[in-house]
Design a protein around this motif. Structure first.
Motif, short mmCIF file in Angstrom:
data_model
loop_
_atom_site.label_atom_id
_atom_site.label_comp_id
_atom_site.label_asym_id
_atom_site.label_seq_id
_atom_site.Cartn_x
_atom_site.Cartn_y
_atom_site.Cartn_z
N MET A 171 43.56 23.88 48.30
CA MET A 171 43.31 24.81 47.19
C MET A 171 43.72 24.19 45.86
SD MET A 171 44.29 28.59 48.65
CE MET A 171 43.64 29.43 47.19
N LEU A 229 45.91 33.43 45.12
CA LEU A 229 44.61 34.09 45.19
C LEU A 229 43.53 33.06 45.52
CD1 LEU A 229 44.84 36.31 41.97
CD2 LEU A 229 45.42 36.96 44.33
N GLU A 230 42.60 33.44 46.38
CA GLU A 230 41.46 32.57 46.69
C GLU A 230 40.63 32.36 45.43
OE1 GLU A 230 38.97 30.09 48.64
OE2 GLU A 230 40.71 30.98 49.62
N ASP A 231 40.51 33.42 44.65
CA ASP A 231 39.81 33.38 43.36
C ASP A 231 40.78 33.89 42.30
OD1 ASP A 231 38.31 33.87 41.07
OD2 ASP A 231 36.74 34.98 42.11
N ARG A 232 41.21 33.00 41.43
CA ARG A 232 42.23 33.36 40.41
C ARG A 232 41.85 34.57 39.58
NH1 ARG A 232 43.91 28.20 37.01
NH2 ARG A 232 41.97 27.27 37.70
N ASP A 233 40.57 34.87 39.47
CA ASP A 233 40.10 35.97 38.65
C ASP A 233 39.94 37.28 39.43
OD1 ASP A 233 39.97 34.30 36.37
OD2 ASP A 233 38.00 33.57 37.01
N ASP A 234 40.21 37.23 40.73
CA ASP A 234 40.03 38.42 41.57
C ASP A 234 41.34 38.76 42.28
OD1 ASP A 234 39.29 40.44 43.28
OD2 ASP A 234 37.90 39.22 44.46
N SER A 288 41.68 39.02 46.07
CA SER A 288 41.44 37.87 46.95
C SER A 288 42.73 37.21 47.42
CB SER A 288 40.56 36.84 46.23
OG SER A 288 41.25 36.25 45.14
N LYS A 318 41.99 25.74 42.55
CA LYS A 318 42.12 27.19 42.74
C LYS A 318 43.52 27.69 42.41
CE LYS A 318 38.45 27.70 46.12
NZ LYS A 318 38.10 28.15 47.48
N GLU A 331 41.18 21.66 44.78
CA GLU A 331 39.96 22.34 44.33
C GLU A 331 40.16 23.08 43.00
OE1 GLU A 331 39.09 24.85 47.67
OE2 GLU A 331 38.19 23.22 48.83
#
Length: 163
Positions: free
Chosen positions: A108, A87-92, A95, A113, A111
């Motif tokens: 990633m 996921l680009e955003d672990r919480d979404d 994504s 991610k 960063e």
């Protein structure tokens, strides 16, 4: 002690002192699998391997799958798991990264991610790619027919990593 005909040999993980008998793959000898595969059998390998002294170690199953994939000269590694993929955003969960190259994955990870249980999965994918596997995919086994979607469609069912 021979385990699985010495398909895998292990050595202790650097974390073994804290975690117990946890190991890493030291060597893969796929010769025991070749006759099975040549005769249309689907081998199942356990993620436990012994060291040269016979001490068994538990090894991360994704790591074992990646090392076997590379040793067999397979084109594709597919990790069927219980997450959507990277996921680009672990919480979404919306994504999902459908396709990414190894440099994008490294970025990633740098960063932060990619974290938690995804780290060993992604590391094994990158290691497989470095050993000649063409693509590595992390797919969601909770999605109906996810394996078929991954291998038979352009849509896929998770994240495909390329070299």
């Amino acid at each position: 002690m021979k385990m699985d005909g010495r398909l895998l040999m292990a050595w202790p993980s650097p974390k073994a002192a804290d975690l117990g008998f946890v190991g890493e793959v030291a060597r893969v000898d796929p010769t025991i699998l070749r006759p099975l595969i040549d005769n249309n059998h689907i081998p199942v390998a356990m993620s436990v391997a012994a060291d040269e002294f016979g001490q068994p170690y538990n090894i991360n199953a994704d790591t074992v799958a990646g090392e076997l994939t590379a040793a067999l000269g397979a084109e594709k590694l597919i990790l069927l798991t219980d997450v959507a993929g990277i996921l680009e955003d672990r919480d979404d969960p919306k994504s999902l990264v459908k396709e990414i190259d190894i440099n994008g994955v490294k970025k990633m990870m740098e960063e932060g991610k990619v974290g938690g249980g995804m780290i060993p999965r992604v590391n094994c994918c990158m290691r497989s790619l470095a050993q000649g596997v063409t693509t590595a995919s992390i797919i969601n086994g909770r999605v109906p027919h996810s394996l078929l979607l991954e291998i038979m469609t352009d849509e896929g069912a998770g994240t495909m990593i390329t070299g």
